[in-house]
Design a protein around this motif. Structure first.
Motif, PDB file in Angstrom:
ATOM      1  N   VAL A 168       0.865  -1.177   0.000  1.00  0.00           N
ATOM      2  CA  VAL A 168       0.000   0.000   0.000  1.00  0.00           C
ATOM      3  C   VAL A 168       0.900   1.224   0.000  1.00  0.00           C
ATOM      4  CG1 VAL A 168      -1.751   1.288   1.246  1.00  0.00           C
ATOM      5  CG2 VAL A 168      -1.816  -1.193   1.254  1.00  0.00           C
ATOM      6  N   LYS A 169       0.707   2.086  -0.970  1.00  0.00           N
ATOM      7  CA  LYS A 169       1.499   3.306  -1.012  1.00  0.00           C
ATOM      8  C   LYS A 169       0.622   4.486  -0.638  1.00  0.00           C
ATOM      9  CE  LYS A 169       5.212   5.368  -3.552  1.00  0.00           C
ATOM     10  NZ  LYS A 169       6.243   5.003  -4.513  1.00  0.00           N
TER      11      LYS A 169
ATOM     12  N   ARG B  52       4.040  -2.722   3.558  1.00  0.00           N
ATOM     13  CA  ARG B  52       3.957  -4.077   3.024  1.00  0.00           C
ATOM     14  C   ARG B  52       3.426  -4.984   4.117  1.00  0.00           C
ATOM     15  NH1 ARG B  52       7.613  -4.858  -1.408  1.00  0.00           N
ATOM     16  NH2 ARG B  52       8.285  -2.789  -2.087  1.00  0.00           N
ATOM     17  N   GLY B  53       2.432  -5.783   3.790  1.00  0.00           N
ATOM     18  CA  GLY B  53       1.875  -6.683   4.798  1.00  0.00           C
ATOM     19  C   GLY B  53       0.792  -7.555   4.202  1.00  0.00           C
ATOM     20  N   ILE B  54       0.138  -8.309   5.080  1.00  0.00           N
ATOM     21  CA  ILE B  54      -0.939  -9.196   4.653  1.00  0.00           C
ATOM     22  C   ILE B  54      -2.252  -8.417   4.766  1.00  0.00           C
ATOM     23  CG2 ILE B  54      -2.038 -11.440   5.026  1.00  0.00           C
ATOM     24  CD1 ILE B  54       0.947 -11.710   4.537  1.00  0.00           C
ATOM     25  N   LEU B  55      -2.967  -8.331   3.663  1.00  0.00           N
ATOM     26  CA  LEU B  55      -4.212  -7.564   3.656  1.00  0.00           C
ATOM     27  C   LEU B  55      -5.291  -8.317   4.406  1.00  0.00           C
ATOM     28  CD1 LEU B  55      -5.571  -5.002   2.457  1.00  0.00           C
ATOM     29  CD2 LEU B  55      -6.389  -6.456   0.630  1.00  0.00           C
ATOM     30  N   GLU B  56      -5.908  -7.639   5.380  1.00  0.00           N
ATOM     31  CA  GLU B  56      -6.973  -8.296   6.129  1.00  0.00           C
ATOM     32  C   GLU B  56      -8.339  -7.860   5.621  1.00  0.00           C
ATOM     33  OE1 GLU B  56      -7.408  -9.001  10.713  1.00  0.00           O
ATOM     34  OE2 GLU B  56      -5.366  -8.398  10.260  1.00  0.00           O
TER      35      GLU B  56
ATOM     36  N   VAL C 128      -6.983  -2.555   6.740  1.00  0.00           N
ATOM     37  CA  VAL C 128      -6.340  -3.199   7.880  1.00  0.00           C
ATOM     38  C   VAL C 128      -5.384  -4.253   7.350  1.00  0.00           C
ATOM     39  CG1 VAL C 128      -6.660  -4.682   9.890  1.00  0.00           C
ATOM     40  CG2 VAL C 128      -8.152  -2.731   9.556  1.00  0.00           C
ATOM     41  N   MET C 129      -4.136  -4.203   7.819  1.00  0.00           N
ATOM     42  CA  MET C 129      -3.103  -5.148   7.404  1.00  0.00           C
ATOM     43  C   MET C 129      -2.471  -5.808   8.616  1.00  0.00           C
ATOM     44  SD  MET C 129      -1.220  -2.658   4.744  1.00  0.00           S
ATOM     45  CE  MET C 129      -0.016  -3.723   4.022  1.00  0.00           C
TER      46      MET C 129
ATOM     47  N   PHE D  30      -4.010  -0.126  10.958  1.00  0.00           N
ATOM     48  CA  PHE D  30      -5.156   0.458  10.259  1.00  0.00           C
ATOM     49  C   PHE D  30      -4.643   1.672   9.504  1.00  0.00           C
ATOM     50  CE2 PHE D  30      -8.336   3.711   9.962  1.00  0.00           C
ATOM     51  CZ  PHE D  30      -9.527   3.051   9.707  1.00  0.00           C
ATOM     52  N   LEU D  31      -4.949   1.733   8.207  1.00  0.00           N
ATOM     53  CA  LEU D  31      -4.551   2.901   7.425  1.00  0.00           C
ATOM     54  C   LEU D  31      -5.804   3.657   7.007  1.00  0.00           C
ATOM     55  CD1 LEU D  31      -1.917   1.191   5.134  1.00  0.00           C
ATOM     56  CD2 LEU D  31      -1.447   2.822   6.952  1.00  0.00           C
TER      57      LEU D  31
END
Lengths: 98, 95, 97
Positions: B38-39, B47-51, B60-61, B80-81
Motif C-alpha cells: 500500500v502506497k 507491506r503486509g498481509i491484507l486483512e 487493515v493489514m 489500520f490505514l
C-alpha cells in the motif's frame, strides 16, 4: 424548443453527447496513461473503475519524478485511489516526442 | 434538458458502476489474506498481509512493515490505514 | 447487527473497535505520533485518548554548518480529542489471537 431538446434521450436515437466516464469505459482492456495531481504518472491496462474514478489496473509502471530523474516502479495489479487522479489518457492517442 | 440529461447519466453510469464495483470487489477478494503493498500519498509504503478494506479505502493489514525510500523503518503487528491517505493498493497474481 | 462475533474483523473500523480501552499508537500528519488509551472513536477516526504521550519530530537546519538536526519533542497530555482528518495510521497492541 425545450421539449424538442428533451426528446432524443427518451427515444432510442444514439446519444450525441459522450459522458466523461463513458469515454473511460471505452478504454477498458487497453493501455491508459494516468497523470496524478502531483508529479506522479501511471501507465497500465485498464481493468475497471468506479464513479470516484478509483482505477483498477494491470501490468502497471509507476513513474515518479525525483531529483535524481524519473524512477520507474513495476507493479502487477493496482487499485489506484481516484482522489488524486488528474488526467486519464488513452495510450495510443498519444504522440510521444522524444 | 437538464431534467433528462441526468437520467441518461445515471443509467449508463449505473451500469458502469456495477461492473466496476465488481472489478474492485474481485480485486479485494483476490488480495485478502495475501501480501500487498500500500502506497500513501506522502510516499511511505506499507507491506503486509491484507486483512480487510472498505469503500473509503480504509485498510487493515497484518505483519506490516513501513518503508520510507525503500528502507524499512518500523514494523507493526496490526495496522489500520486511513483511506484518504492511500495512493494505491498493489498485489501480485498467484505464482 | 451487533450480535455478530465480537472478535472478528469484517470491516477496517472493527480493528479500532477491538482496540477500545487499549493503548494504541497513532501516526498523524506532520510527523506527529501519539500513544494513548483509546476511549472513543467515530467513522471519521475522531478519537478520544487519555494519558497521551505526543512525539513531534522537528527538523531544524543549523545556520552555520547547514546540518539538519532532527529533534524529537515529547509531551504528556491527560485527555485529548484527535480530529480524524489528520490520522494516517493506527496500530493497536498485539492481539493474542
Amino acid at each position: 424548443m425545450s421539449t424538442e431538446v428533451a426528446s432524443p434521450p427518451t427515444s432510442n436515437t444514439p446519444t450525441t453527447q459522450i459522458l466523461p466516464l463513458e469515454l473511460i469505459e471505452k478504454c477498458i482492456g487497453s493501455r491508459i496513461w494516468i497523470c496524478m495531481k502531483n508529479e506522479k504518472e501511471f501507465v497500465g491496462t485498464l481493468l475497471g473503475f468506479d464513479t470516484y474514478v478509483n482505477i483498477f489496473l494491470k501490468d502497471v509502471i509507476e513513474y515518479e519524478n525525483t531529483p535524481e530523474g524519473t524512477k520507474q516502479i513495476k507493479l502487477e495489479y493496482i487499485l489506484l485511489n481516484g482522489n488524486h487522479v488528474c488526467l486519464v489518457i488513452y495510450r495510443s492517442s498519444v504522440i510521444i516526442i522524444d | 434538458m437538464s431534467a433528462v440529461a441526468p437520467s441518461t447519466t445515471s443509467a449508463s453510469g449505473g451500469a458502469a458502476t456495477s461492473n466496476n464495483n465488481n472489478a474492485q470487489f474481485n480485486f479485494f477478494k483476490m488480495c485478502i489474506g495475501r501480501p500487498v503493498v500500500v502506497k500513501l500519498n506522502n510516499g511511505v509504503e506499507y507491506r503486509g498481509i491484507l486483512e480487510v478494506v472498505d469503500g473509503n479505502m480504509n485498510i487493515v493489514m497484518e505483519q506490516t512493515e513501513e518503508y520510507l525510500n525503500g528502507q524499512l523503518k518500523t514494523k507493526y503487528g496490526d495496522c489500520f490505514l486511513r483511506g484518504n491517505n492511500v495512493l494505491y493498493i498493489s498485489a501480485q497474481s498467484k505464482k | 447487527m451487533e450480535k455478530r462475533d465480537e472478535g472478528t474483523i469484517e470491516e477496517p473500523l472493527d480493528l479500532i473497535r477491538l482496540s477500545l480501552d487499549e493503548r494504541i499508537f497513532v501516526k498523524m500528519r506532520q510527523d506527529r505520533e501519539l500513544r494513548g488509551k483509546l476511549h472513543a472513536y467515530d467513522q471519521h477516526l475522531n478519537m478520544i485518548l487519555s494519558d497521551v504521550e505526543e512525539t513531534i519530530r522537528v527538523v531544524e537546519k543549523d545556520e552555520e554548518t547547514d546540518e539538519e538536526i532532527v529533534k524529537s519533542i515529547k509531551r504528556k497530555i491527560k485527555m485529548l480529542f484527535v480530529r480524524g482528518d489528520g490520522v494516517i495510521l493506527i496500530s493497536p497492541p498485539l492481539r493474542s489471537n
